[in-house]
Every structure is written in C-alpha cells, then in structure tokens.
Design a protein around this motif. Structure first.
Motif, mmCIF file in Angstrom:
data_model
loop_
_atom_site.group_PDB
_atom_site.id
_atom_site.type_symbol
_atom_site.label_atom_id
_atom_site.label_comp_id
_atom_site.label_asym_id
_atom_site.label_seq_id
_atom_site.Cartn_x
_atom_site.Cartn_y
_atom_site.Cartn_z
ATOM 1 N N GLU A 72 -16.232 -13.179 -4.691
ATOM 2 C CA GLU A 72 -16.643 -13.683 -3.373
ATOM 3 C C GLU A 72 -18.136 -13.982 -3.367
ATOM 4 O OE1 GLU A 72 -14.576 -14.177 -0.729
ATOM 5 O OE2 GLU A 72 -12.896 -13.478 -1.938
ATOM 6 N N VAL A 73 -18.518 -14.946 -2.542
ATOM 7 C CA VAL A 73 -19.938 -15.240 -2.356
ATOM 8 C C VAL A 73 -20.302 -14.845 -0.941
ATOM 9 C CG1 VAL A 73 -21.704 -17.026 -2.275
ATOM 10 C CG2 VAL A 73 -19.919 -17.128 -4.015
ATOM 11 N N LYS A 74 -21.330 -14.018 -0.804
ATOM 12 C CA LYS A 74 -21.817 -13.562 0.497
ATOM 13 C C LYS A 74 -23.328 -13.654 0.486
ATOM 14 C CE LYS A 74 -21.857 -11.326 4.456
ATOM 15 N NZ LYS A 74 -22.908 -11.936 5.201
ATOM 16 N N ASP A 75 -23.873 -14.471 1.376
ATOM 17 C CA ASP A 75 -25.329 -14.659 1.467
ATOM 18 C C ASP A 75 -25.944 -15.023 0.117
ATOM 19 O OD1 ASP A 75 -25.251 -14.072 4.197
ATOM 20 O OD2 ASP A 75 -25.567 -11.929 3.839
ATOM 21 N N GLY A 76 -25.256 -15.872 -0.623
ATOM 22 C CA GLY A 76 -25.768 -16.345 -1.901
ATOM 23 C C GLY A 76 -25.555 -15.385 -3.065
ATOM 24 N N LEU A 77 -25.007 -14.219 -2.804
ATOM 25 C CA LEU A 77 -24.742 -13.241 -3.859
ATOM 26 C C LEU A 77 -23.262 -13.241 -4.201
ATOM 27 C CD1 LEU A 77 -26.858 -10.270 -2.475
ATOM 28 C CD2 LEU A 77 -27.517 -11.897 -4.247
ATOM 29 N N ILE A 78 -22.965 -13.094 -5.462
ATOM 30 C CA ILE A 78 -21.571 -13.010 -5.901
ATOM 31 C C ILE A 78 -21.182 -11.536 -5.909
ATOM 32 C CG2 ILE A 78 -19.941 -13.497 -7.745
ATOM 33 C CD1 ILE A 78 -21.753 -15.826 -8.558
ATOM 34 N N GLU A 79 -20.076 -11.226 -5.215
ATOM 35 C CA GLU A 79 -19.655 -9.830 -5.064
ATOM 36 C C GLU A 79 -18.211 -9.643 -5.504
ATOM 37 O OE1 GLU A 79 -20.541 -7.971 -1.394
ATOM 38 O OE2 GLU A 79 -22.469 -8.969 -1.180
ATOM 39 N N ASP A 80 -17.878 -8.396 -5.796
ATOM 40 C CA ASP A 80 -16.505 -8.043 -6.127
ATOM 41 C C ASP A 80 -15.643 -8.093 -4.872
ATOM 42 O OD1 ASP A 80 -17.481 -7.540 -8.668
ATOM 43 O OD2 ASP A 80 -17.322 -5.357 -8.516
ATOM 44 N N SER A 81 -14.352 -8.316 -5.085
ATOM 45 C CA SER A 81 -13.395 -8.384 -3.994
ATOM 46 C C SER A 81 -12.242 -7.427 -4.296
ATOM 47 C CB SER A 81 -12.875 -9.817 -3.868
ATOM 48 O OG SER A 81 -11.965 -9.945 -2.823
ATOM 49 N N LEU A 82 -11.952 -6.516 -3.367
ATOM 50 C CA LEU A 82 -10.872 -5.550 -3.533
ATOM 51 C C LEU A 82 -9.640 -6.063 -2.798
ATOM 52 C CD1 LEU A 82 -13.639 -3.997 -3.872
ATOM 53 C CD2 LEU A 82 -12.316 -1.950 -3.391
ATOM 54 N N TRP A 83 -8.493 -6.077 -3.484
ATOM 55 C CA TRP A 83 -7.266 -6.679 -2.960
ATOM 56 C C TRP A 83 -6.199 -5.617 -2.698
ATOM 57 C CZ3 TRP A 83 -6.036 -11.850 -1.952
ATOM 58 C CH2 TRP A 83 -7.102 -12.734 -2.143
ATOM 59 N N TYR A 84 -5.451 -5.858 -1.612
ATOM 60 C CA TYR A 84 -4.381 -4.967 -1.154
ATOM 61 C C TYR A 84 -3.179 -5.834 -0.785
ATOM 62 C CZ TYR A 84 -8.334 -1.788 -0.361
ATOM 63 O OH TYR A 84 -9.448 -1.014 -0.507
ATOM 64 N N ARG A 138 5.445 -10.957 1.529
ATOM 65 C CA ARG A 138 4.212 -10.297 1.082
ATOM 66 C C ARG A 138 3.082 -10.675 2.022
ATOM 67 N NH1 ARG A 138 1.240 -8.766 -3.765
ATOM 68 N NH2 ARG A 138 -0.863 -9.600 -3.653
ATOM 69 N N ILE A 139 2.302 -9.673 2.411
ATOM 70 C CA ILE A 139 1.072 -9.902 3.154
ATOM 71 C C ILE A 139 -0.039 -9.261 2.343
ATOM 72 C CG2 ILE A 139 -0.195 -9.476 5.296
ATOM 73 C CD1 ILE A 139 2.527 -9.303 6.741
ATOM 74 N N GLU A 140 -1.072 -10.039 2.086
ATOM 75 C CA GLU A 140 -2.173 -9.524 1.282
ATOM 76 C C GLU A 140 -3.461 -9.545 2.082
ATOM 77 O OE1 GLU A 140 -1.482 -12.131 -2.016
ATOM 78 O OE2 GLU A 140 -2.789 -13.677 -1.218
ATOM 79 N N GLY A 141 -4.391 -8.738 1.657
ATOM 80 C CA GLY A 141 -5.685 -8.673 2.303
ATOM 81 C C GLY A 141 -6.737 -8.289 1.288
ATOM 82 N N LYS A 142 -7.985 -8.553 1.631
ATOM 83 C CA LYS A 142 -9.082 -8.257 0.711
ATOM 84 C C LYS A 142 -10.324 -7.900 1.505
ATOM 85 C CE LYS A 142 -10.585 -12.978 0.691
ATOM 86 N NZ LYS A 142 -10.900 -14.180 0.044
ATOM 87 N N HIS A 143 -11.254 -7.276 0.835
ATOM 88 C CA HIS A 143 -12.580 -7.055 1.405
ATOM 89 C C HIS A 143 -13.595 -7.029 0.274
ATOM 90 C CE1 HIS A 143 -13.004 -2.794 0.205
ATOM 91 N NE2 HIS A 143 -11.732 -2.653 0.537
ATOM 92 N N THR A 144 -14.834 -7.327 0.619
ATOM 93 C CA THR A 144 -15.879 -7.282 -0.396
ATOM 94 C C THR A 144 -16.220 -5.825 -0.697
ATOM 95 O OG1 THR A 144 -17.556 -7.552 1.321
ATOM 96 C CG2 THR A 144 -16.900 -9.537 0.125
ATOM 97 N N ALA A 145 -16.739 -5.631 -1.882
ATOM 98 C CA ALA A 145 -17.097 -4.283 -2.323
ATOM 99 C C ALA A 145 -18.039 -3.642 -1.309
ATOM 100 C CB ALA A 145 -17.752 -4.345 -3.696
ATOM 101 N N GLY A 146 -17.848 -2.387 -1.058
ATOM 102 C CA GLY A 146 -18.692 -1.656 -0.114
ATOM 103 C C GLY A 146 -18.104 -1.548 1.275
#
Length: 190
Positions: free
Chosen positions: A166-178, A135-143
């Motif tokens: 996920e935390v990005k620049d102090g903001l908590i964001e959704d993470s989309l997984w594949y 299995r190889i998985e990957g993710k990205h932040t929303a947007g």
C-alpha cells in the motif's frame, strides 16, 4: 438467502445503536469533522480531507460506485444523535468468484465503543445473505491494530501480510489481509 441484491434502491440496515444508510451531501459536515483529523486518517489511504469539498468528492465517489453496481458504502448514523459517526461497506464486488472487500472508518471520538464491530457484523450479514458472497476480505496497513481487532471480532481470519503493498502519504507500507468465508459465517467456531 433472499434474492440477490440488485442495486435498485439503497438498503437500510439497523443494529442496536446504528442505522446504516445512504450518506448524502447533507452529511458532509459530519464526515468532514473526522476526515480532517490526521489521527483518523493516519492509516486511511485517502488521506486527510483539507476542505469539505474533498469530503463531498468522497460522497460523490460513494454514490458513483453504487450507481456502477460495484460497491455499496453506508453512512453510520448514531441513533442517539442522528449524526454520522463513520462509514463502511462492500467494495470491488467480483461476482464471478462471489467475493467483495470490506472497508470501514469510524470517527476518533467513537473509537473503542464497539461501533465498528457492530456495523461490520451488519455489513457481513448483508454480503452473505443478500449478495450471495462466498468470501469477504479486508485489509489494513501495518500498525492499524484496531482495524485488525475489529475484523477478528467479526469472525474474520488473518491470512497474511503483503509486504510493501500500500502507498500512504508517499510511503510504501505493508498490508495485512483477513477474510471470512460463507461457511465460517454460517457455522461460527466456538
């Protein structure tokens, strides 16, 4: 499948337009040009590189992860120019479940040119053919829809969204997984 990759030497991969190779401190200026661009790091959790020393530290992290046999991250050299246009690799190798996570970045001048997909295909092939991954998985932040498109073009399937993961620049964001499984790599749909 050949023998399982053992981290004795850094593998070199080649695609029609790219050479995937070990990135060295000599590549810092190429990478710094991209990582200092807020457009490039908009969705990247490492943030903007304000100085070349931050890029050098990123390169040192890449080398250290390889030495620890945990991750392998290639620099993407454009054959046409010899310059690095990005980087990517397989991280957090869990040998007991034969799984690793992909990560990749391409400099903004090269977005939309198919380079990320071309490199990711080579990385996925390496993972299944030389690391015995299942299995190889990957993710990205929303947007970051471009990253999602790259994974889908490479045969990954969308699995779901982890809310506020996920935390990005102090903001908590959704993470989309594949993910892509060995059986899907060996017998692509279509």
């Amino acid at each position: 499948m050949s023998a399982i990759f053992d981290f004795d030497s850094f593998p070199r991969l080649e695609t029609p337009r790219l050479i995937l190779r070990e990135a060295t401190p000599g590549d810092a200026q190429d990478l710094f040009e991209f990582y200092r661009d807020p457009q490039m790091t908009r969705y990247v959790t490492c943030g903007v590189h304000l100085t070349i020393d931050v890029t050098l530290a990123f390169l040192a992290w890449m080398a250290d992860a390889f030495q620890k046999k945990d991750s392998i991250r290639w620099g993407y050299e454009l054959k046409e120019t010899g310059n690095l246009i990005g980087s990517g690799g397989l991280h957090f190798w869990k040998r007991n479940i034969r799984c690793a996570e992909v990560g990749y970045h391409i400099g903004p001048p090269y977005w939309g040119g198919g380079y990320a997909t071309e490199a990711l295909r080579a990385i996925v092939a390496f993972g299944f053919e030389h690391m015995d991954l299942n299995r190889i998985e990957g993710k990205h932040t929303a947007g970051n829809v471009g990253s999602g498109r790259v994974m889908l073009k490479t045969g990954f399937r969308y699995e779901g969204t982890l809310r506020q993961r996920e935390v990005k620049d102090g903001l908590i964001e959704d993470s989309l997984w594949y993910s892509i499984l060995r059986e899907e790599y060996e017998q692509p749909a279509g």
